[in-house]
Design a protein around this motif. Structure first.
Motif, mmCIF file in Angstrom:
data_model
loop_
_atom_site.group_PDB
_atom_site.id
_atom_site.type_symbol
_atom_site.label_atom_id
_atom_site.label_comp_id
_atom_site.label_asym_id
_atom_site.label_seq_id
_atom_site.Cartn_x
_atom_site.Cartn_y
_atom_site.Cartn_z
ATOM 1 N N VAL A 1 120.706 80.269 34.009
ATOM 2 C CA VAL A 1 119.871 79.092 34.225
ATOM 3 C C VAL A 1 120.392 78.316 35.424
ATOM 4 C CG1 VAL A 1 119.274 76.837 33.257
ATOM 5 C CG2 VAL A 1 119.238 78.865 31.797
ATOM 6 N N GLN A 2 119.475 77.893 36.302
ATOM 7 C CA GLN A 2 119.851 77.020 37.415
ATOM 8 C C GLN A 2 118.939 75.809 37.417
ATOM 9 O OE1 GLN A 2 119.697 79.371 41.007
ATOM 10 N NE2 GLN A 2 120.844 80.992 39.988
ATOM 11 N N ARG A 3 119.474 74.727 37.953
ATOM 12 C CA ARG A 3 118.709 73.489 38.025
ATOM 13 C C ARG A 3 117.407 73.717 38.798
ATOM 14 N NH1 ARG A 3 120.719 68.364 38.214
ATOM 15 N NH2 ARG A 3 122.811 69.158 38.540
ATOM 16 N N GLY A 4 116.316 73.199 38.265
ATOM 17 C CA GLY A 4 115.058 73.197 38.996
ATOM 18 C C GLY A 4 114.326 74.523 39.032
ATOM 19 N N MET A 5 114.747 75.475 38.231
ATOM 20 C CA MET A 5 114.030 76.751 38.204
ATOM 21 C C MET A 5 112.596 76.546 37.727
ATOM 22 S SD MET A 5 116.409 79.611 36.465
ATOM 23 C CE MET A 5 117.069 80.952 37.434
ATOM 24 N N VAL A 6 111.657 77.278 38.337
ATOM 25 C CA VAL A 6 110.284 77.261 37.850
ATOM 26 C C VAL A 6 109.926 78.705 37.500
ATOM 27 C CG1 VAL A 6 107.886 76.673 38.363
ATOM 28 C CG2 VAL A 6 109.747 75.322 39.368
ATOM 29 N N LEU A 7 109.572 78.936 36.249
ATOM 30 C CA LEU A 7 109.382 80.314 35.789
ATOM 31 C C LEU A 7 108.028 80.501 35.147
ATOM 32 C CD1 LEU A 7 112.834 80.676 34.006
ATOM 33 C CD2 LEU A 7 112.230 81.659 36.218
ATOM 34 N N GLU A 8 107.566 81.740 35.217
ATOM 35 C CA GLU A 8 106.348 82.116 34.522
ATOM 36 C C GLU A 8 106.678 83.329 33.659
ATOM 37 O OE1 GLU A 8 102.787 81.832 37.188
ATOM 38 O OE2 GLU A 8 102.497 83.844 36.356
ATOM 39 N N THR A 9 106.475 83.247 32.356
ATOM 40 C CA THR A 9 106.896 84.338 31.477
ATOM 41 C C THR A 9 105.748 85.253 31.088
ATOM 42 O OG1 THR A 9 106.534 83.081 29.448
ATOM 43 C CG2 THR A 9 108.694 82.880 30.487
ATOM 44 N N GLU A 10 104.518 84.845 31.387
ATOM 45 C CA GLU A 10 103.386 85.730 31.124
ATOM 46 C C GLU A 10 102.614 85.848 32.437
ATOM 47 O OE1 GLU A 10 102.251 87.553 28.563
ATOM 48 O OE2 GLU A 10 103.972 87.094 27.310
ATOM 49 N N GLY A 11 101.420 86.337 32.370
ATOM 50 C CA GLY A 11 100.638 86.441 33.601
ATOM 51 C C GLY A 11 100.650 87.865 34.113
ATOM 52 N N GLU A 12 99.680 88.158 34.985
ATOM 53 C CA GLU A 12 99.430 89.541 35.378
ATOM 54 C C GLU A 12 100.617 90.174 36.103
ATOM 55 O OE1 GLU A 12 97.978 92.959 35.003
ATOM 56 O OE2 GLU A 12 97.293 91.206 33.869
ATOM 57 N N GLU A 13 101.298 89.407 36.949
ATOM 58 C CA GLU A 13 102.416 89.983 37.709
ATOM 59 C C GLU A 13 103.517 90.465 36.755
ATOM 60 O OE1 GLU A 13 104.361 87.311 40.398
ATOM 61 O OE2 GLU A 13 105.626 88.899 41.226
ATOM 62 N N VAL A 14 103.822 89.598 35.785
ATOM 63 C CA VAL A 14 104.876 89.933 34.822
ATOM 64 C C VAL A 14 104.447 91.121 33.968
ATOM 65 C CG1 VAL A 14 106.074 89.069 32.776
ATOM 66 C CG2 VAL A 14 105.864 87.617 34.805
ATOM 67 N N ARG A 15 103.198 91.057 33.485
ATOM 68 C CA ARG A 15 102.735 92.148 32.621
ATOM 69 C C ARG A 15 102.681 93.473 33.383
ATOM 70 N NH1 ARG A 15 100.774 90.981 27.653
ATOM 71 N NH2 ARG A 15 99.571 92.902 27.573
ATOM 72 N N GLU A 16 102.270 93.422 34.629
ATOM 73 C CA GLU A 16 102.186 94.642 35.427
ATOM 74 C C GLU A 16 103.573 95.241 35.644
ATOM 75 O OE1 GLU A 16 99.605 96.372 35.990
ATOM 76 O OE2 GLU A 16 100.750 97.861 37.126
ATOM 77 N N ALA A 17 104.549 94.348 35.867
ATOM 78 C CA ALA A 17 105.924 94.833 36.063
ATOM 79 C C ALA A 17 106.423 95.521 34.793
ATOM 80 C CB ALA A 17 106.835 93.669 36.430
ATOM 81 N N ARG A 18 106.118 94.905 33.661
ATOM 82 C CA ARG A 18 106.585 95.501 32.395
ATOM 83 C C ARG A 18 105.867 96.824 32.132
ATOM 84 N NH1 ARG A 18 106.545 89.769 29.145
ATOM 85 N NH2 ARG A 18 108.369 88.917 30.209
ATOM 86 N N ARG A 19 104.556 96.862 32.446
ATOM 87 C CA ARG A 19 103.830 98.130 32.275
ATOM 88 C C ARG A 19 104.437 99.213 33.154
ATOM 89 N NH1 ARG A 19 98.833 95.321 31.160
ATOM 90 N NH2 ARG A 19 98.545 94.950 33.378
ATOM 91 N N GLY A 20 104.873 98.817 34.347
ATOM 92 C CA GLY A 20 105.497 99.783 35.256
ATOM 93 C C GLY A 20 106.776 100.357 34.660
ATOM 94 N N GLN A 21 107.571 99.482 34.059
ATOM 95 C CA GLN A 21 108.801 99.964 33.423
ATOM 96 C C GLN A 21 108.477 100.916 32.286
ATOM 97 O OE1 GLN A 21 111.728 99.544 34.603
ATOM 98 N NE2 GLN A 21 110.900 98.216 36.186
ATOM 99 N N LEU A 22 107.468 100.540 31.496
ATOM 100 C CA LEU A 22 107.101 101.381 30.353
ATOM 101 C C LEU A 22 106.590 102.736 30.817
ATOM 102 C CD1 LEU A 22 105.432 98.730 28.046
ATOM 103 C CD2 LEU A 22 107.501 100.048 27.573
ATOM 104 N N LEU A 23 105.867 102.730 31.938
ATOM 105 C CA LEU A 23 105.391 104.000 32.478
ATOM 106 C C LEU A 23 106.574 104.916 32.785
ATOM 107 C CD1 LEU A 23 103.443 106.005 33.866
ATOM 108 C CD2 LEU A 23 103.679 104.631 35.936
ATOM 109 N N LEU A 24 107.576 104.362 33.472
ATOM 110 C CA LEU A 24 108.721 105.181 33.849
ATOM 111 C C LEU A 24 109.453 105.693 32.606
ATOM 112 C CD1 LEU A 24 110.052 103.095 36.868
ATOM 113 C CD2 LEU A 24 108.686 105.182 36.906
#
Lengths: 179, 846
Positions: free
Chosen positions: B74-97
């Motif tokens: 954790v760092q001060r001022g981090m702005v994060l998104e835990t869902e959304g298409e970019e995140v889901r696509e990245a996870r799908r990519g890992q699952l594909l591999l």
């Protein structure tokens, strides 16, 4: 002195050298890679009993030493021949037909499952990229690169080595650029 | 890091503002905030790894990109998104591999419905196989008797490898190769040779690792899950058993549950088959014409009741010896039956590791027979001094806590014992002592620290006498008693002074040489000395050998202790118990097991009542068990098996085992935990307490109903963990000259795979450590001229046993290792006094 030691037997001199290194440089896990270098350079491979010795002395488990040996292509836990041939299968060499050259070498050397020829003279390894793309297709013999290979050239190289090793035991290799 | 040192910072997650400690990893922060973050390689017990990349979240604060939550602080001022298409696509990519190189056997896979990869594929969808890839073939490894590895299922999360190393401290498996070739293997690809704790199997997110004894035949949704407390040692591990129509399908532990946090040892994992042993007794037996014959319960109980009635009215007395494997409730009813219904003061728990350490050790120094440190305090200590044994062999959960302490928290571990067990690999100091010399080492440390601490302690009871006696333990005296040079003694003293929280662990177990009470007193006294300076905290943790040493003492199964640790010789304490029982207590002169057996051997015992004890084979020779059984008027054995002792009894009453009944156990850490009937007995059998209640009825001295006695127990005993407040010093004996030591030291203390009694009945444990009876170092074997598999005569004085040799590189030369009770050859027969080291001679047989 590659290939000059009986396989899988720990040379007393090497053992003494390792023990001295550990005495002087300390025996923590961080010493592992430098000691593996010493063994690889002395024996041409890192036999399993040496891996166990190092694990014991450095406070690691044998499988952790084995993991490091298997990670770096430079180290080998299997014995290598007096001439270790690394055939490049990088993109450029691949395009310039390194595949058929590798097949030719397999035909000429008939390596066993460990990549070692029956006479112990050669071992064969396929590597990712030697970084000698300008010389593609390339292969490395004991650290020396030979480039722009053809089937004919390769045949000559192997036969030359065989003849010389058989005749005199002294080995001269056709000159190529240094690694 | 203490609360004062942690700095809170704010970060924004999916538009919401959160506070978290700077430096903490994102994953626990996000999960606490209710975000669902998938992982395959994360385990809260392990250091962050970042291997599977499924926990990626998107940074939206200008630093850009996807970061793995498990290994990004954790760092001060981090702005994060835990869902959304970019995140889901990245996870799908890992699952594909992952799925490209995974054998998709789902419909017939034993983890079907219980697979983390399958869960993720349901959530994210099965990816298009958009790359040409030929799945690599790797054969299943079925060479181990217990664990089957299927590399074609492996997702290379590395949890098994990291648990084996970071938690178990074994590192029997590792990662080999790199890139696409990365795989899990043993050294030189040999068959798996490890502690078989099963943690790799239980942590595997897929079915790359399965347990042969528990390969589920039915899917997870048909299995019933039950949890209980493991009853092998006193760690108190919480175990989850899954079964289907009476067959065990899986044994595991939940990571979120204390004290073991998902960890088990080989016994807690595999040792659940003892109840199904074909040797289980299902009918009561009575001796007739010198033979034991099966009889009806009615007849057996009447015969036992008659023998008790005769002894009660005509003497010689009845003596009752229970076991530290009884639950608190069984132990309470047993001593209530003996003291209240039969009217005998001769009640004991028998010679089990931990009783003397608690009663004579902690009880003497602090006034309460309880440990002054918990397992959690040990885990958090800066320095842990482990005395007498190696918990690897006796208390595997403690071992894993110590490995984690050293590996993950930088704890200093100091081992001081005569018999090693493997933990020395992780120790900052390993003091290999002369056998039984732990007290001398501790007195030497106390003498060294005395000069600094004396002022504050002068007023404490017994201090002057104690300090005068302990000063005799000069560094030279300590050297001659322990073999430890002054330099190392001083190093340990400095380490103790330099640590803020010190916990001393006293390991107990039959066969560990040395006086456990003297060691515990010396440790508790040394602790009192350390506690006087600064804010040093800590305590002494006594590891009782069997599961309920603490609980049976709390319940009053001891000649000197009534329920709730009330001294049997204090009138006030007696009145408290008598008031609740509305019975007068017998005298305060109860015999312990050793006195009872001596009296019995002289013909001075009317009825010898043994519940869960097998003295013939498992007690040291000094108890003269056979003579006592032969001369006692009537012998009753209450047990699950026809033990060597039961064979000599007049009446044998079969009962259920711990896994088959309800009740509670109190662990070494003082925490009381429930037992649940997770196993089914092979026949309808009574529990120990049901038998006592029924016998009392037949004696005409009815005990109150079970429910009423449970209320009595709760009102008489305060089970809540607490500290003894006082500190009392006792003079220590003058130093002995080192005993003349010749021959070979017999190491008959417990082993990881076998502790010497119940474990002998487990087929699964037997398969791991078959019947070789004595392990000898190759150098000693060469000197003695014996080889693997040969028979040797092992003798001590006039006593001799015949054992089969197994050469073992891990045995320390000068020592032989044998179980004190192992099938035909019992090393216990060589031990006269289990407090004393046993020197043996080894000769070739024939």
């Amino acid at each position: 002195m590659i290939g000059s030691l009986p396989l899988e037997t720990l040379d007393p001199a090497l053992r003494a050298a390792l023990e001295a290194e550990i005495r002087e440089g300390g025996g923590g896990p961080e010493r592992l890679v430098s000691l593996l270098h010493l063994v690889q350079e002395t024996l041409g491979h890192v036999p399993e009993d040496v891996q166990e010795l190092l694990a014991d002395r450095l406070g690691l488990s044998p499988v952790q030493v084995g993991g490091v040996v298997s990670y770096f292509p430079y180290f080998s836990s299997l014995p290598r021949g007096r001439f270790h041939l690394r055939v490049c299968s990088g993109t450029t060499c691949f395009v310039r037909s390194s595949g058929p050259l590798l097949e030719l070498l397999r035909f000429l050397l008939r390596p066993d499952g460990r990549g070692l020829s029956a006479d112990g003279l050669f071992s064969l390894e396929r590597v990712r990229c030697l970084g000698a793309c300008a010389l593609a297709p390339a292969l490395m013999v004991n650290g020396r690169v030979h480039g722009r290979l053809t089937g004919e050239g390769l045949r000559g190289l192997i036969e030359g080595v065989r003849a010389e090793a058989g005749d005199t035991g002294l080995l001269r290799l056709p000159e190529g650029p240094r690694e | 890091m203490s609360a004062a040192e942690t700095k809170l910072v704010t970060l924004t997650v999916d538009g919401q503002t959160l506070e978290a400690a700077a430096g903490e990893m994102l994953l626990p922060v996000l999960r606490r905030a209710g975000r669902r973050i998938p992982t395959l390689c994360h385990d809260e017990r392990l250091t962050p790894y970042g291997g599977c990349r499924l926990c990626v979240v998107a940074r939206r604060d200008g630093r850009g990109g996807l970061v793995p939550a498990c290994s990004t602080p954790v760092q001060r001022g981090m702005v994060l998104e835990t869902e959304g298409e970019e995140v889901r696509e990245a996870r799908r990519g890992q699952l594909l591999l992952l799925t490209l190189d995974h054998r998709m056997d789902c419909p017939v896979c034993e983890r079907h419905g219980d697979c983390r990869l399958q869960d993720l594929l349901y959530e994210y969808g099965l990816p298009d196989r958009r790359y040409p890839f030929e799945r690599r073939r790797r054969p299943r490894d079925e060479r181990s008797a217990v664990i089957v590895r299927d590399p074609e299922k492996c997702v290379v999360c590395g949890k098994c490898v990291r648990l084996c190393d970071e938690v178990q401290g074994v590192a029997a498996i590792g990662m080999m190769g790199r890139g696409l070739d990365l795989h899990v293997a043993t050294a030189a690809d040999r068959p798996l040779d490890c502690e078989f704790c099963g943690q790799c199997v239980n942590a595997c997110p897929v079915s790359a690792l399965t347990a042969r004894p528990y390969s589920p035949e039915v899917p997870v949704w048909l299995r019933e899950k039950d949890s209980t407390t493991c009853s092998y040692c006193s760690c108190g591990c919480q175990v989850a058993l899954e079964s289907f129509r009476g067959t065990r399908q899986r044994v595991s532990a939940e990571v979120s549950r204390r004290p073991n946090h998902g960890k088990l040892c080989v016994k807690g994992w595999l040792g659940w088959d003892v109840g199904a042993s074909p040797e289980r007794l299902t009918e009561p037996l009575l001796r007739r014409h010198d033979r034991l014959e099966a009889v009806s319960w009615d007849e057996a109980l009447d015969t036992v009741a008659t023998a008790l009635r005769v002894a009660r009215s005509e003497g010689p007395p009845v003596v009752g010896i229970g076991s530290s494997r009884l639950s608190c409730e069984d132990a309470y009813v047993m001593q209530r039956f003996l003291r209240g219904a039969v009217g005998t003061p001769h009640v004991d728990v028998g010679p089990v590791g931990g009783v003397d350490a608690l009663v004579e050790g902690m009880g003497t120094v602090t006034g309460t027979p309880r440990s002054t440190a918990t397992l959690e305090e040990m885990a958090e200590a800066d320095l842990v001094l482990v005395l007498r044994g190696d918990p690897t062999r006796t208390h595997p959960l403690v071992k894993t806590e110590l490995v984690q302490g050293v590996r993950q928290r930088g704890q200093q571990l100091v081992l001081a014992h005569a018999l090693s067990g493997g933990l020395e690999r992780h120790a900052a100091m390993h003091l290999l002592l002369e056998p039984a010399s732990e007290p001398a080492l501790l007195h030497g440390l106390a003498a060294r620290l005395l000069a600094r601490q004396a002022e504050l302690l002068r007023s404490l009871p017994g201090f002057a006498e104690w300090s005068a006696s302990v000063e005799a333990y000069t560094p030279e005296v300590v050297r001659s008693a322990t073999g430890i040079p002054p330099r190392r003694l001083h190093e340990l003293a400095d380490r103790l002074l330099g640590a803020r929280r010190v916990v001393m662990v006293v390991v107990t177990g039959l066969g560990i040489p040395g006086d456990e009470a003297a060691t515990t007193r010396a440790a508790a006294t040394l602790m009192a000395l350390l506690e006087t300076e600064g804010e040093r905290g800590g305590g002494v943790l006594v590891l009782g050998e069997k599961s309920n040493v603490q609980g049976v003492l709390d319940a009053g199964l001891h000649p000197d202790l009534l329920p709730g640790h009330r001294r049997a010789d204090r009138p006030g304490a007696r009145r408290e118990v008598e008031g609740g029982w509305t019975t007068l207590l017998p005298g305060a002169d109860g015999w312990g097991a050793d006195r009872s057996f001596r009296e019995a051997a002289e013909g001075g015992v009317g009825v010898l009542y043994l519940a869960g004890q097998d003295p013939v084979i498992t007690w040291p020779r000094g108890y003269q068990a056979k003579a006592a059984l032969g001369r006692a008027g009537f012998v009753v054995v209450q047990d699950t098996f026809l033990t060597q002792t039961a064979r000599l009894a007049d009446a044998v009453l079969p009962v259920t085992i711990l896994g088959e009944r309800s009740g509670t156990l109190v662990g070494a850490d003082g925490v009381r935990r429930p037992l649940r009937p997770v196993l089914t007995p092979p026949a309808e059998l009574p529990t120990d307490r049901e038998l006592f209640i029924e016998l009392a009825r037949r004696l005409g001295s009815d005990l109150p109903p079970e429910e009423r006695m449970r209320e009595e127990l709760e009102s008489l005993v305060d089970f809540r963990p607490r500290r003894g407040g006082s500190r009392r010093f006792e003079r220590v004996p003058p130093p002995l000259r080192r005993p003349a030591w010749s021959g070979i030291l017999l190491d008959a203390s417990p082993q990881l795979f076998h502790s010497g009694s119940v474990t002998n009945r487990s087929a699964a444990l037997e398969a791991l450590s078959p019947s070789e009876a004595v392990r000898i170092a190759p150098a000693d074997a060469a000197r003695l001229g014996v080889g693997n598999g040969q028979m040797v005569r092992v003798s001590s004085g006039p006593r001799e046993v015949l054992l089969r040799v197994r050469l073992d590189r891990t045995v320390r030369p000068g020592t032989i290792v044998s179980l004190w009770n192992r099938g035909g050859g019992s090393a216990a027969a060589l031990m006269v006094d289990h407090g004393q080291p046993t020197a043996v001679e080894v000769r070739r047989s024939g």
